[in-house]
Write a protein that holds these residues in place. Structure first.
Motif, PDB file in Angstrom:
ATOM      1  N   LEU A 101       9.985 -13.061  10.349  1.00 43.64           N
ATOM      2  CA  LEU A 101       9.550 -12.906   9.011  1.00 43.64           C
ATOM      3  C   LEU A 101       7.754 -13.940   8.921  1.00 43.64           C
ATOM      4  CD1 LEU A 101      11.149 -14.538   6.582  1.00 43.64           C
ATOM      5  CD2 LEU A 101      11.034 -16.242   7.731  1.00 43.64           C
ATOM      6  N   ILE A 102       7.923 -13.966   9.515  1.00 48.88           N
ATOM      7  CA  ILE A 102       5.771 -14.687   9.567  1.00 48.88           C
ATOM      8  C   ILE A 102       5.051 -13.335  10.027  1.00 48.88           C
ATOM      9  CG2 ILE A 102       4.708 -15.848  10.246  1.00 48.88           C
ATOM     10  CD1 ILE A 102       6.684 -17.994  10.623  1.00 48.88           C
ATOM     11  N   GLY A 103       5.485 -12.719  10.713  1.00 48.31           N
ATOM     12  CA  GLY A 103       4.763 -11.881  11.189  1.00 48.31           C
ATOM     13  C   GLY A 103       4.661 -10.511  10.133  1.00 48.31           C
ATOM     14  N   ARG A 104       5.623 -10.025   9.326  1.00 45.61           N
ATOM     15  CA  ARG A 104       5.317  -9.178   8.699  1.00 45.61           C
ATOM     16  C   ARG A 104       4.142  -9.772   6.949  1.00 45.61           C
ATOM     17  NH1 ARG A 104      10.918  -8.966   9.214  1.00 45.61           N
ATOM     18  NH2 ARG A 104      11.525 -10.657   7.075  1.00 45.61           N
ATOM     19  N   GLU A 105       4.826 -11.363   6.789  1.00 50.61           N
ATOM     20  CA  GLU A 105       3.832 -11.729   5.956  1.00 50.61           C
ATOM     21  C   GLU A 105       2.540 -11.593   6.113  1.00 50.61           C
ATOM     22  OE1 GLU A 105       4.393 -11.799   3.021  1.00 50.61           O
ATOM     23  OE2 GLU A 105       6.729 -11.008   3.657  1.00 50.61           O
ATOM     24  N   ILE A 106       2.410 -11.790   7.514  1.00 50.79           N
ATOM     25  CA  ILE A 106       0.534 -11.944   8.027  1.00 50.79           C
ATOM     26  C   ILE A 106       0.291 -10.879   7.883  1.00 50.79           C
ATOM     27  CG2 ILE A 106      -0.841 -12.179   9.751  1.00 50.79           C
ATOM     28  CD1 ILE A 106       1.327 -15.065  10.470  1.00 50.79           C
ATOM     29  N   GLY A 107       1.025  -9.717   8.451  1.00 50.37           N
ATOM     30  CA  GLY A 107       0.379  -7.983   8.625  1.00 50.37           C
ATOM     31  C   GLY A 107       0.207  -7.300   7.367  1.00 50.37           C
ATOM     32  N   LYS A 108       0.603  -7.900   6.218  1.00 51.13           N
ATOM     33  CA  LYS A 108       0.509  -7.147   4.877  1.00 51.13           C
ATOM     34  C   LYS A 108      -0.523  -8.006   4.301  1.00 51.13           C
ATOM     35  CE  LYS A 108       4.546  -8.645   3.109  1.00 51.13           C
ATOM     36  NZ  LYS A 108       5.177  -8.510   2.030  1.00 51.13           N
ATOM     37  N   VAL A 109      -1.327  -9.577   4.677  1.00 53.32           N
ATOM     38  CA  VAL A 109      -2.197  -9.787   4.260  1.00 53.32           C
ATOM     39  C   VAL A 109      -3.134  -9.694   4.965  1.00 53.32           C
ATOM     40  CG1 VAL A 109      -3.448 -11.967   3.948  1.00 53.32           C
ATOM     41  CG2 VAL A 109      -1.575 -11.978   3.574  1.00 53.32           C
ATOM     42  N   LEU A 110      -3.654  -8.856   6.910  1.00 54.03           N
ATOM     43  CA  LEU A 110      -5.046  -8.879   7.442  1.00 54.03           C
ATOM     44  C   LEU A 110      -4.867  -7.568   6.732  1.00 54.03           C
ATOM     45  CD1 LEU A 110      -3.750 -10.467  10.607  1.00 54.03           C
ATOM     46  CD2 LEU A 110      -5.398 -11.455   9.081  1.00 54.03           C
ATOM     47  N   ALA A 111      -3.871  -6.933   6.838  1.00 54.42           N
ATOM     48  CA  ALA A 111      -3.957  -5.252   6.295  1.00 54.42           C
ATOM     49  C   ALA A 111      -5.180  -4.845   4.751  1.00 54.42           C
ATOM     50  CB  ALA A 111      -2.822  -4.329   6.367  1.00 54.42           C
ATOM     51  N   GLU A 112      -4.250  -5.808   3.542  1.00 56.61           N
ATOM     52  CA  GLU A 112      -5.126  -5.594   2.801  1.00 56.61           C
ATOM     53  C   GLU A 112      -6.213  -5.993   2.456  1.00 56.61           C
ATOM     54  OE1 GLU A 112      -2.867  -6.327  -1.264  1.00 56.61           O
ATOM     55  OE2 GLU A 112      -3.055  -7.284  -0.241  1.00 56.61           O
ATOM     56  N   LYS A 113      -6.739  -7.065   4.287  1.00 56.11           N
ATOM     57  CA  LYS A 113      -8.382  -7.052   4.327  1.00 56.11           C
ATOM     58  C   LYS A 113      -8.730  -6.329   4.633  1.00 56.11           C
ATOM     59  CE  LYS A 113      -7.183 -12.697   3.563  1.00 56.11           C
ATOM     60  NZ  LYS A 113      -8.259 -13.627   3.915  1.00 56.11           N
ATOM     61  N   GLY A 114      -8.513  -6.032   5.012  1.00 58.42           N
ATOM     62  CA  GLY A 114      -8.930  -4.267   5.917  1.00 58.42           C
ATOM     63  C   GLY A 114      -9.317  -3.996   7.189  1.00 58.42           C
ATOM     64  N   HIS A 115      -8.050  -5.402   7.959  1.00 60.27           N
ATOM     65  CA  HIS A 115      -8.463  -5.102   9.354  1.00 60.27           C
ATOM     66  C   HIS A 115      -8.157  -3.824  10.059  1.00 60.27           C
ATOM     67  CE1 HIS A 115     -10.062  -9.104   8.936  1.00 60.27           C
ATOM     68  NE2 HIS A 115      -9.406  -9.289   8.405  1.00 60.27           N
ATOM     69  N   ASP A 116      -7.967  -3.776  11.105  1.00 61.16           N
ATOM     70  CA  ASP A 116      -7.576  -2.811  12.056  1.00 61.16           C
ATOM     71  C   ASP A 116      -6.251  -3.365  12.760  1.00 61.16           C
ATOM     72  OD1 ASP A 116      -8.588  -0.897  10.682  1.00 61.16           O
ATOM     73  OD2 ASP A 116     -10.536  -0.602  12.818  1.00 61.16           O
ATOM     74  N   LEU A 117      -5.085  -2.928  12.213  1.00 69.00           N
ATOM     75  CA  LEU A 117      -4.110  -4.080  13.205  1.00 69.00           C
ATOM     76  C   LEU A 117      -3.308  -2.659  14.010  1.00 69.00           C
ATOM     77  CD1 LEU A 117      -2.023  -5.823  10.389  1.00 69.00           C
ATOM     78  CD2 LEU A 117      -4.031  -6.387  11.919  1.00 69.00           C
ATOM     79  N   PHE A 124      -0.806   0.825  -1.265  1.00 73.39           N
ATOM     80  CA  PHE A 124      -1.311  -0.283  -0.328  1.00 73.39           C
ATOM     81  C   PHE A 124      -2.184   0.408   0.423  1.00 73.39           C
ATOM     82  CE2 PHE A 124      -0.172  -2.705   3.015  1.00 73.39           C
ATOM     83  CZ  PHE A 124      -0.619  -4.083   2.499  1.00 73.39           C
ATOM     84  N   CYS A 125      -3.523   0.027   1.089  1.00 75.44           N
ATOM     85  CA  CYS A 125      -3.377   0.775   1.946  1.00 75.44           C
ATOM     86  C   CYS A 125      -4.089   2.378   2.418  1.00 75.44           C
ATOM     87  CB  CYS A 125      -3.336  -0.103   3.311  1.00 75.44           C
ATOM     88  SG  CYS A 125      -3.390  -2.038   3.343  1.00 75.44           S
ATOM     89  N   GLY A 126      -4.447   2.040   1.049  1.00 74.54           N
ATOM     90  CA  GLY A 126      -4.374   4.170   1.081  1.00 74.54           C
ATOM     91  C   GLY A 126      -3.196   4.963   0.982  1.00 74.54           C
ATOM     92  N   GLY A 127      -1.378   4.356   0.865  1.00 81.81           N
ATOM     93  CA  GLY A 127      -0.562   4.369   1.332  1.00 81.81           C
ATOM     94  C   GLY A 127       0.730   4.151   0.038  1.00 81.81           C
ATOM     95  N   THR A 128       1.394   3.535   0.270  1.00 81.02           N
ATOM     96  CA  THR A 128       2.265   2.775  -0.308  1.00 81.02           C
ATOM     97  C   THR A 128       2.773   1.684  -0.056  1.00 81.02           C
ATOM     98  OG1 THR A 128       2.830   4.528  -1.908  1.00 81.02           O
ATOM     99  CG2 THR A 128       4.601   3.053  -2.087  1.00 81.02           C
ATOM    100  N   LEU A 129       3.548   0.859  -1.065  1.00 80.95           N
ATOM    101  CA  LEU A 129       3.749  -0.104  -0.414  1.00 80.95           C
ATOM    102  C   LEU A 129       5.678  -0.372  -1.176  1.00 80.95           C
ATOM    103  CD1 LEU A 129       4.850  -2.702   1.454  1.00 80.95           C
ATOM    104  CD2 LEU A 129       3.789  -3.639  -0.287  1.00 80.95           C
ATOM    105  N   LEU A 130       6.557   0.577  -0.860  1.00 74.63           N
ATOM    106  CA  LEU A 130       7.479   0.623  -1.595  1.00 74.63           C
ATOM    107  C   LEU A 130       8.876  -0.593  -1.712  1.00 74.63           C
ATOM    108  CD1 LEU A 130       9.953   3.790   0.122  1.00 74.63           C
ATOM    109  CD2 LEU A 130       8.774   3.556  -2.048  1.00 74.63           C
ATOM    110  N   VAL A 131       8.637  -1.261  -1.933  1.00 76.88           N
ATOM    111  CA  VAL A 131       9.602  -2.288  -2.145  1.00 76.88           C
ATOM    112  C   VAL A 131      10.604  -2.677  -3.443  1.00 76.88           C
ATOM    113  CG1 VAL A 131       9.519  -5.141  -2.746  1.00 76.88           C
ATOM    114  CG2 VAL A 131       6.995  -3.956  -2.470  1.00 76.88           C
ATOM    115  N   ASP A 132      11.928  -2.904  -2.517  1.00 76.03           N
ATOM    116  CA  ASP A 132      13.038  -2.772  -3.235  1.00 76.03           C
ATOM    117  C   ASP A 132      13.773  -4.174  -3.824  1.00 76.03           C
ATOM    118  OD1 ASP A 132      14.220   0.367  -3.635  1.00 76.03           O
ATOM    119  OD2 ASP A 132      13.174   0.438  -1.964  1.00 76.03           O
ATOM    120  N   ARG A 133      13.649  -3.961  -4.911  1.00 77.21           N
ATOM    121  CA  ARG A 133      14.714  -5.646  -5.132  1.00 77.21           C
ATOM    122  C   ARG A 133      15.557  -6.082  -6.256  1.00 77.21           C
ATOM    123  NH1 ARG A 133      13.187 -10.028  -8.794  1.00 77.21           N
ATOM    124  NH2 ARG A 133      13.774 -12.510  -7.343  1.00 77.21           N
ATOM    125  N   VAL A 134      16.993  -6.168  -4.962  1.00 77.72           N
ATOM    126  CA  VAL A 134      18.427  -5.897  -5.867  1.00 77.72           C
ATOM    127  C   VAL A 134      18.504  -7.200  -5.885  1.00 77.72           C
ATOM    128  CG1 VAL A 134      20.554  -5.163  -5.250  1.00 77.72           C
ATOM    129  CG2 VAL A 134      18.560  -4.056  -4.117  1.00 77.72           C
TER     130      VAL A 134
END
Length: 454
Positions: free
Chosen positions: A11-27, A402-412
């Motif tokens: 739960l926490i890792g997915r959200e942290i990863g998105k923020v760090l990737a958007e900041k330009g870090h290599d993960l 998102f970061c040169g690609g796409t973040l697919l977001v499905d919200r139902v």
């Protein structure tokens, strides 16, 4: 920076990863299964395969790691504590952290490692600062050893003693919602024990603070500024979901249901957030009612919400054409549903298109008609059920650059038929069905077959 993350699919890792990737870090992410990790992770990264609960990692890419965030750990709650379960909890934290430290380079700048507010043990109404001593129960001793293992890492180290993380989907609240929405959720024991809670957005913020602020070091309570008693929490949650508070659950019942874990459920921890605020953190959610109000707003309206995210390494303009072809929807739907499009009101999908299709739900034939409410290629479209098995089915498909690609977001957003009775009888099974549908979709989108179509 080059940052290594363990527990990134949580739960926490997915959200942290998105923020760090958007900041330009290599993960770089540690996982026992590279293929599965890439299905689940909503951000670009390199996966290093390994099982730290058994041995250190061996990979040349580790030599260039500058920082690490350690989030791994077997879930504490959810099932009775057997000796085997307790060993998994221990090995996934203490043993795994020892092996992680051995895997890290000597010139590492910082390690931010998870811990828990349970470090202090059952502390009554005492206000818990980071200077407090460890308790004597299993969880407290576990946290003490967990932090000691992380402290051996080179460079600066921070231990985030996390409280109860509140989120709409996943985490501790996920397990509380059904009884409280049913009107039977009540206080645990006498309800006087203190609960240290934190909104998902804020625990992510605290981990980032610990990573980026050179002033941060040693233990930090990962809790909101205003803890509450279990009674206050229970009353607030019942109000937030638009229900009533059920009867209290006495200790003998908790002991019968959970065994040793029951004592953890009624442990009193009144965590203090002064240190994180001194280090410059500003909370998004200070007060419990505000946090629960944001999380539970759809539930109060009788709606269910499901969100799925997946990173794809191609931009939206290359990805969208696959999804605008109606019959491709059949390919990303589990075969067990026998999903088949019967008719479309326009030759191609667009604003206002109506689509008739049929499927089988657990073997029962069903007809469905949807309309495209919004059509914003290549970034978004929304389909809304006009006729079908649900009172509401509103599916938003987003294609975020998102970061040169796409973040697919499905919200139902959906509502069960037959009102409260339908929700009570079928919501659990429908949730599982929805999870399975999107698990199949993630697997297909991560496959070579999908990429050959785009």
């Amino acid at each position: 920076m080059r940052i290594l993350i363990t527990g990134a699919t949580g739960l926490i890792g997915r959200e942290i990863g998105k923020v760090l990737a958007e900041k330009g870090h290599d993960l770089f992410v540690v996982s026992r299964n590279e293929k599965k990790a890439k299905e689940l992770l909503p951000f670009p990264c390199q996966v290093i395969e390994g099982d730290l609960s058994h041995s250190p990692l061996v990979d040349s890419r580790l030599e260039n790691i500058e920082a690490a965030i350690n989030l791994m750990g077997e879930p504490i709650a959810g099932s009775r504590w057997t000796e085997e379960k307790k060993k998994k909890i221990y090995d996934s934290r203490v043993t795994a952290t020892k092996n992680l430290v051995q895997s890290l380079p000597k010139n590492l700048k910082v390690l931010v490692s998870g811990s828990a507010i349970g470090f202090y043990g059952n502390s009554g109404a005492e206000v818990l600062t980071e200077d407090g001593v460890a308790g004597q129960d299993f969880l407290a001793k576990l946290c003490k050893e967990w932090e000691a293992a992380a402290a051996r890492a080179p460079g600066r180290t921070v231990f985030v003693r996390t409280g109860v993380v509140l989120a709409r989907q996943g985490g501790a609240l996920d397990q509380m919602l059904f009884p409280f929405r049913s009107g039977v959720g009540g206080v645990l024991g006498n309800g006087e024990q203190w609960m240290s809670w934190i909104h998902l957005k804020d625990i992510v913020g605290l981990f980032l603070l610990a990573l980026e602020n050179p002033q941060a070091h040693g233990p930090m309570n990962g809790v909101a500024p205003f803890p509450v008693t279990n009674r206050e929490f229970s009353e607030s949650l019942a109000y937030a979901v638009g229900s009533r508070l059920g009867p209290a659950i006495p200790m003998f019942v908790l002991n019968l249901l959970f065994g040793e874990l029951a004592q953890v459920l009624v442990t009193s921890n009144r965590g203090c957030a002064d240190k994180s605020r001194e280090w410059g953190y500003k909370f998004h959610y200070d007060e419990l009612k505000e946090a629960l109000g944001e999380i539970c707003a759809p539930f109060k309206q009788g709606e269910e919400v499901f969100v799925a995210e997946q990173f794809v390494s191609v931009p939206p303009e290359k990805l969208f054409p696959f999804f605008k072809e109606a019959h491709n929807l059949e390919k990303i739907t589990p075969p067990t549903l026998n999903f088949e499009i019967e008719n479309m009101s326009t030759p191609e999908i667009g604003q206002g298109t109506r689509i008739d299709y049929r499927l089988k739900i657990h073997g029962v034939p069903a007809k469905w008609k949807t309309e495209i409410d919004e059509w914003q290629p290549p970034f978004k479209f929304v389909d809304n059920q006009l006729k079908g098995p649900y009172r509401l089915w509103h599916h938003t498909h987003e294609f975020r650059p998102f970061c040169g690609g796409t973040l697919l977001v499905d919200r139902v957003r959906y509502r069960m038929p037959m009102g409260y009775l339908g929700w009570l009888m079928a919501s659990h099974f429908v949730r599982k069905d929805v999870e399975n549908i999107f698990a199949f979709r993630r697997k297909f989108i991560a496959s070579e077959s999908f990429h050959s179509h785009i």
